[in-house]
Each structure stands twice: as C-alpha cells, then as structure tokens.
Design a protein around this motif. Structure first.
Motif, mmCIF file in Angstrom:
data_model
loop_
_atom_site.group_PDB
_atom_site.id
_atom_site.type_symbol
_atom_site.label_atom_id
_atom_site.label_comp_id
_atom_site.label_asym_id
_atom_site.label_seq_id
_atom_site.Cartn_x
_atom_site.Cartn_y
_atom_site.Cartn_z
ATOM 1 N N VAL A 151 0.878 -1.316 -0.276
ATOM 2 C CA VAL A 151 -0.167 0.112 -0.026
ATOM 3 C C VAL A 151 0.902 1.153 0.014
ATOM 4 N N LEU A 152 2.003 1.279 0.805
ATOM 5 C CA LEU A 152 2.668 2.445 0.857
ATOM 6 C C LEU A 152 3.354 2.683 -0.324
ATOM 7 N N LEU A 153 3.891 1.516 -1.152
ATOM 8 C CA LEU A 153 4.629 1.416 -2.291
ATOM 9 C C LEU A 153 3.472 2.272 -3.453
ATOM 10 N N LEU A 154 2.455 1.589 -3.486
ATOM 11 C CA LEU A 154 1.489 2.403 -4.315
ATOM 12 C C LEU A 154 1.209 3.694 -4.201
ATOM 13 N N ILE A 155 1.187 4.066 -2.822
ATOM 14 C CA ILE A 155 0.968 5.561 -2.651
ATOM 15 C C ILE A 155 1.931 6.420 -3.127
ATOM 16 N N ALA A 156 3.224 5.754 -2.876
ATOM 17 C CA ALA A 156 4.491 6.535 -3.176
ATOM 18 C C ALA A 156 4.562 6.756 -4.529
ATOM 19 N N MET A 157 4.134 5.559 -5.430
ATOM 20 C CA MET A 157 4.255 5.649 -6.743
ATOM 21 C C MET A 157 3.184 6.641 -7.284
ATOM 22 N N THR A 158 2.020 6.565 -6.820
ATOM 23 C CA THR A 158 0.888 7.259 -7.441
ATOM 24 C C THR A 158 1.119 8.997 -7.123
ATOM 25 N N LEU A 159 1.611 9.118 -5.692
ATOM 26 C CA LEU A 159 2.058 10.539 -5.689
ATOM 27 C C LEU A 159 3.311 11.180 -6.453
ATOM 28 N N GLY A 160 4.226 10.221 -6.728
ATOM 29 C CA GLY A 160 5.326 10.410 -7.643
ATOM 30 C C GLY A 160 4.900 10.672 -8.985
ATOM 31 N N GLY A 161 3.967 9.975 -9.444
ATOM 32 C CA GLY A 161 3.622 9.901 -10.904
ATOM 33 C C GLY A 161 2.630 11.517 -11.129
ATOM 34 N N TYR A 162 1.774 11.585 -10.052
ATOM 35 C CA TYR A 162 0.986 12.767 -10.024
ATOM 36 C C TYR A 162 1.606 13.946 -10.006
ATOM 37 N N GLY A 163 2.691 13.863 -9.391
ATOM 38 C CA GLY A 163 3.481 15.108 -8.910
ATOM 39 C C GLY A 163 4.241 15.520 -10.279
ATOM 40 N N MET A 164 4.789 14.548 -10.633
ATOM 41 C CA MET A 164 5.639 14.463 -12.104
ATOM 42 C C MET A 164 4.742 15.396 -13.065
ATOM 43 N N VAL A 165 3.593 14.933 -13.277
ATOM 44 C CA VAL A 165 2.470 15.487 -14.197
ATOM 45 C C VAL A 165 1.866 16.912 -13.747
ATOM 46 N N THR A 166 1.745 17.097 -12.659
ATOM 47 C CA THR A 166 1.460 18.157 -11.992
ATOM 48 C C THR A 166 2.590 19.354 -12.322
ATOM 49 N N GLN A 167 3.875 18.815 -11.902
ATOM 50 C CA GLN A 167 4.882 19.878 -11.933
ATOM 51 C C GLN A 167 5.292 20.227 -13.622
ATOM 52 N N SER A 168 5.042 19.103 -14.414
ATOM 53 C CA SER A 168 5.118 19.233 -15.687
ATOM 54 C C SER A 168 4.231 20.216 -16.418
ATOM 55 N N LEU B 159 -4.799 21.934 -5.937
ATOM 56 C CA LEU B 159 -5.358 20.752 -6.165
ATOM 57 C C LEU B 159 -4.234 19.595 -5.705
ATOM 58 N N SER B 160 -3.226 19.657 -6.160
ATOM 59 C CA SER B 160 -2.152 18.670 -6.152
ATOM 60 C C SER B 160 -2.018 18.223 -4.751
ATOM 61 N N ALA B 161 -1.856 19.167 -3.933
ATOM 62 C CA ALA B 161 -1.551 19.209 -2.432
ATOM 63 C C ALA B 161 -2.790 18.735 -1.715
ATOM 64 N N ARG B 162 -3.853 19.048 -2.170
ATOM 65 C CA ARG B 162 -4.765 18.399 -1.613
ATOM 66 C C ARG B 162 -5.241 16.719 -1.964
ATOM 67 N N LEU B 163 -4.941 16.388 -3.391
ATOM 68 C CA LEU B 163 -5.015 15.101 -3.606
ATOM 69 C C LEU B 163 -4.057 14.371 -3.249
ATOM 70 N N SER B 164 -2.922 14.965 -3.028
ATOM 71 C CA SER B 164 -1.633 14.134 -2.129
ATOM 72 C C SER B 164 -2.060 13.799 -0.692
ATOM 73 N N ILE B 165 -2.721 14.668 -0.018
ATOM 74 C CA ILE B 165 -3.217 14.525 1.331
ATOM 75 C C ILE B 165 -4.199 13.423 1.338
ATOM 76 N N LEU B 166 -5.202 13.474 0.442
ATOM 77 C CA LEU B 166 -6.239 12.470 0.368
ATOM 78 C C LEU B 166 -5.899 11.100 0.143
ATOM 79 N N LEU B 167 -4.727 11.051 -0.937
ATOM 80 C CA LEU B 167 -4.266 9.490 -1.191
ATOM 81 C C LEU B 167 -3.578 8.984 0.239
ATOM 82 N N MET B 168 -3.023 9.967 1.091
ATOM 83 C CA MET B 168 -2.137 9.390 2.065
ATOM 84 C C MET B 168 -3.036 9.155 3.301
ATOM 85 N N VAL B 169 -4.322 9.948 3.413
ATOM 86 C CA VAL B 169 -5.321 9.552 4.367
ATOM 87 C C VAL B 169 -5.837 8.152 4.024
#
Length: 202
Positions: free
Chosen positions: A16-33, A184-194
């Motif tokens: 679960v933690l790995l999935l969250i990390a991968m999801t956050l990383g991927g979303y973060g890269m897309v958002t940053q781009s 939006l990116s920050a809120r979704l990141s928090i939601l995924l962690m929760v």
C-alpha cells in the motif's frame, strides 16, 4: 486485515505504501510538468512581450520624437537625425515582428491589428518628418513638430498601452491557474495518504 498473519500484514502495508508513493510520484511529475509549462507560457508569451512592446512604444514616443525636437533646435544635424531615425525604425520593426511571433489570444490579436493600423499612420507621419529634415525646410519642420507630430504618433502609445495591460491581465490569470493546480495537487496528495493510512489500519 485482522485475519492476516503478521507477515501478510507487513506485505500489505509495504504494498500500500509503495502504491501510494508511486501514485504521488507520478501525479507530482505530471502536475509539475503542467505548472512548468504554464510558467513557460507566461514568460515567453507575456513577460517577454512586455519588453518588446515597450521598445516599440519607446521607439516612437522617445527616440523619434526626441530626434525631431533636437534636429529642429539645431542640436542634431541631418546625418545624425537620419541615423537615429533609421535605428529607431529598425528596432520598432524587429521588436514588433518578434512580438507578433508569440502566442496571441483572440482579443490580443484584435488589439494588435488596431496597433498595426496606428503604426501605419504613424509611419506616414515619420516619412513626412524625414522628408522635411532631408529637404532642410526648418519652417515646415517646426510647423510639423508643433501640430502634426504628436497626433501622428500618440495613437501608437495608446494601442501599445492596451496590449501591455492585456499582457498583465493574462499573466495574472495564468498565475491563478497555476496556483489552483498546485493547491489541487496538494489536496489530492493528502487525500491519497489518508486513504492509504485508513486502508492499512482497516
């Protein structure tokens, strides 16, 4: 989870933690781009044009007008005047073409077309100024400077000012868009962690 062994629980937790990390990383890269692209557009299509438009405006309102007054007053000879005039017109042409090569919104294109019409009328006035100086007709030059110079060039300043105001308006809109994306990116990141924590604890 309560029916799983400790080993199985650890496996699920790590997964679960790995999935969250991968999801956050991927979303973060897309958002940053996306945010970087927004800032790139703001810089190249809004900030740089501000400088280009200022040079166009200054070419007419400062360089040409100043040269006209100096040659009339006798503090600038014809050769220096013609050199200054040609230099100003070269800068105006170069900077305007560079500006037109940037992305223009529909409203901006409309204002740019109006500015070009004003510039065309101003150029006719500048041609008249050049011919008077070239002919050495000081009386006609003085009359032109007193009554025709500013009416010929001032509309350009007004048109350029409208374009500059638009650059600032669109830049502000693009900043707010980037700010919304970051929020939006920050809120979704928090939601995924929760969600991940709840999944592990359940």
């Amino acid at each position: 989870m309560s029916k799983l062994t400790i080993g199985q629980r650890l496996t699920v937790l790590v997964s679960v933690l790995l999935l969250i990390a991968m999801t956050l990383g991927g979303y973060g890269m897309v958002t940053q781009s996306s945010i970087l692209q927004d800032f790139s557009t703001t810089y190249h299509d809004r900030v740089v044009p501000l400088q280009q438009l200022k040079k166009v405006s200054d070419g007419y309102a400062i360089s040409i007008v100043d040269a006209a007054h100096k040659v009339r007053a006798g503090s600038m000879d014809k050769a220096a005047f013609l050199k200054e005039l040609d230099s100003a017109r070269a800068v105006i042409g170069t900077e305007w073409q560079a500006y037109r090569a940037t992305y223009l919104t529909d409203n901006e294109l409309k204002l740019a077309t109006e500015a070009e019409a004003a510039m065309k009328r101003a150029d006719s006035g500048v041609d008249r100024l050049r011919s008077l100086v070239d002919a050495g007709d000081l009386a006609a030059l003085q009359a032109f400077n007193d009554s025709e110079l500013y009416p010929a060039l001032d509309p350009v300043s007004g048109s350029i000012s409208a374009l500059i105001d638009l650059q600032l308006k669109v830049a502000a809109e693009e900043y707010l868009k980037a700010e919304d994306s970051a929020t939006l990116s920050a809120r979704l990141s928090i939601l995924l962690m929760v969600v991940g924590v709840l999944a592990v604890l359940s």
